[in-house]
Write an enzyme that holds these catalytic residues in place. Structure first.
Site, PDB file in Angstrom:
ATOM      1  N   GLU A   1      11.640   0.010   3.419  1.00 19.86           N
ATOM      2  CA  GLU A   1      12.429  -0.474   2.203  1.00 19.86           C
ATOM      3  C   GLU A   1      13.230   0.676   1.817  1.00 19.86           C
ATOM      4  OE1 GLU A   1       8.994  -1.732  -0.906  1.00 19.86           O
ATOM      5  OE2 GLU A   1       8.014  -1.293   1.071  1.00 19.86           O
TER       6      GLU A   1
ATOM      7  N   ARG B   1       6.625   0.184 -12.714  1.00 15.54           N
ATOM      8  CA  ARG B   1       7.978  -0.450 -11.935  1.00 15.54           C
ATOM      9  C   ARG B   1       8.503  -1.363 -12.761  1.00 15.54           C
ATOM     10  NH1 ARG B   1       6.768  -4.067  -6.697  1.00 15.54           N
ATOM     11  NH2 ARG B   1       5.541  -5.251  -8.473  1.00 15.54           N
TER      12      ARG B   1
END
Ligand SMILES: Cc1ncc(COP(=O)(O)O)c(C=O)c1O
Length: 432
Positions: free
Chosen positions: A208, A404
């Site tokens: 990622e 997040r």
């Protein structure tokens, strides 16, 4: 309407629990940056659903695209093509640099990564796959073997040849070094270990560009370029998984554009359907041709379905017309400034990181010592939800909780400010 109490009883009796606990309310509807519970409570959604709803919930153009598809075809025999599918593959190629011009459309992020790894194995003839510690590439068999953040224990052997590379978390450096002088030592050591374990059958590195579940960890400057070189030196392909970072969230259309290296295979998922199950695996003509010649098979029930493709086209239209990548950069700067102001006031905000509208806030007990405080993070997160803000906290074993923060790219400044005000109140209640 069935009452909440009865519904919870039905949940207990009839639902398989698939991870953590369920949110303590049932959702009636969702629109824009908000979800609405059945009791009418509005909850500001700073997780964009499961990190997918980049256009906000139930965007009118997504709904219109679904209606268009309903007037045509929803689903077809997997060997049949329709115009939206061809048009979406072409549009993706138009957005990407040369060398990423052929796509297959599937449903989920896991599937897009499975397709990528199958192609990498077939093309290289190898089977070894290296992934980051802290990674999440999906729950299906092949890619769960390269998912190191969670869910490894109790399910039998991982795929042979899977190896982990230290996630380059500079806030908690695995080698206790400093970014300015480390010379990317974690990458060098990781490949040294992998080379020693390898039986000489490398296929791919899957990564990622910003590790999301891994705690919103950005790859340090120069890392991706070096990673691509390492792959090339070993005849391995670089697979970048832009499930969360792709299509605007980080302030560019794709995160790799900010990092100076183009992958051999790119996977897109969550943000491509903006809430509908749509994913793509994209690669170059040479790899595609070689795989085809070798009999590449990736035949699923919903490959090349017209309905999600129609939605994907609408998502790309809105992305371009509303300049959502630029918006993510601008609004991300505003959000970051608000978080930094909170950091001045609250000792428990250890680190703020990320790009655009994908920001991480690491919660610690003592800032100077970076002492992990996962239970404090959990308390703040629960208090936010009580106050009307849904904010996901990711927790890796032994690491502090990291918020997040990823609101829809269509979020307004006022909505960001409302979210910051709720976070401030929750921090004051839990850590003031
Ligand atoms: C980076 C990344 N890749 C892949 C996946 C898997 O996608 P899906 O759940 O759609 O299979 C996820 C899911 O969270 C993800 O975050």
């Amino acid at each position: 309407m069935t009452g909440d109490r009865e519904l919870w009883q039905d949940v207990e009796a009839h639902l398989i629990r698939y991870g953590g606990s369920f949110a303590p309310y049932f959702v009636a509807r969702a629109e824009g940056s908000y979800i609405y519970a059945r009791d009418g409570r509005a909850i500001l959604d700073f997780t964009s659903g499961q990190m997918c709803a980049t256009l906000g919930h139930n965007h009118p153009e997504v709904l219109a695209a679904m209606r268009r598809a309903m007037a045509g075809a929803l689903h077809l025999f997997s060997g049949m093509l329709s115009e939206p599918v061809v048009a979406l593959c072409k549009r993706l190629a138009g957005l990407l640099p040369a060398g990423l011009d052929k796509a297959i459309l599937v449903s989920t992020g896991s599937e897009s990564n499975e397709a990528a790894l199958r192609m990498a194995k077939l093309h290289t003839g190898g089977f070894e796959v290296i992934g980051f510690t802290g990674s999440w590439h999906g729950m299906t068999g092949g890619v769960s073997s390269s998912t190191y953040s969670a869910g490894r224990k109790g399910y039998g052997p991982a795929a042979p040849g899977t190896m982990a590379l230290p996630a380059p978390n500079c806030y908690r450096c695995p080698l206790a070094m400093e970014r300015a002088t480390c010379g990317l030592a974690c990458l060098e050591l990781g490949f040294d270990l992998a080379d020693r374990q390898s039986v000489g059958a490398g296929a791919a590195v899957i990564a990622e560009p910003i590790l999301s579940v891994g705690g919103v960890v950005e790859l340090p400057p120069g890392y991706l370029v070096r990673l691509k070189q390492k792959c090339a030196e070993r005849g391995m392909l670089l697979v970048l998984d832009e499930a969360q970072t792709g299509l605007g969230r980080v302030g560019a259309t794709f995160a790799f554009e900010q990092q100076g290296a183009v992958p051999d295979i790119l996977t897109l998922s969550k943000t491509l359907g903006a809430g509908l199950p749509l994913a793509a695996t994209v690669t170059g003509a040479a790899i595609e041709a070689d795989c085809h010649d070798k009999g590449f098979l990736y035949y699923t029930s919903h490959v090349s379905d017209p309905l999600p493709a129609e939605v994907g086209l609408a998502v790309l239209d809105v992305l371009a017309r509303e300049r959502l990548a630029g918006r993510a950069a601008e609004l991300g700067a505003h959000l970051r400034a608000g978080l930094e102001a909170l950091q001045q006031r609250f000792e428990c905000i250890g680190d703020i990181r990320g790009r655009g509208l994908l920001l991480g806030v690491e919660i610690v007990a003592e800032r100077a010592k970076k002492t992990p405080a996962p239970e404090l993070g959990g308390r703040i997160s629960r208090r936010c939800l009580e106050l009307g803000l849904s904010m996901n906290i990711v927790q890796l074993p032994g690491l502090a909780g990291v918020f997040r923060i990823a609101p829809p790219l269509t979020v307004s400044r006022d909505e960001l400010d409302s979210g910051l005000a709720i976070l401030e109140e929750a921090l004051a209640d839990c850590a003031g």
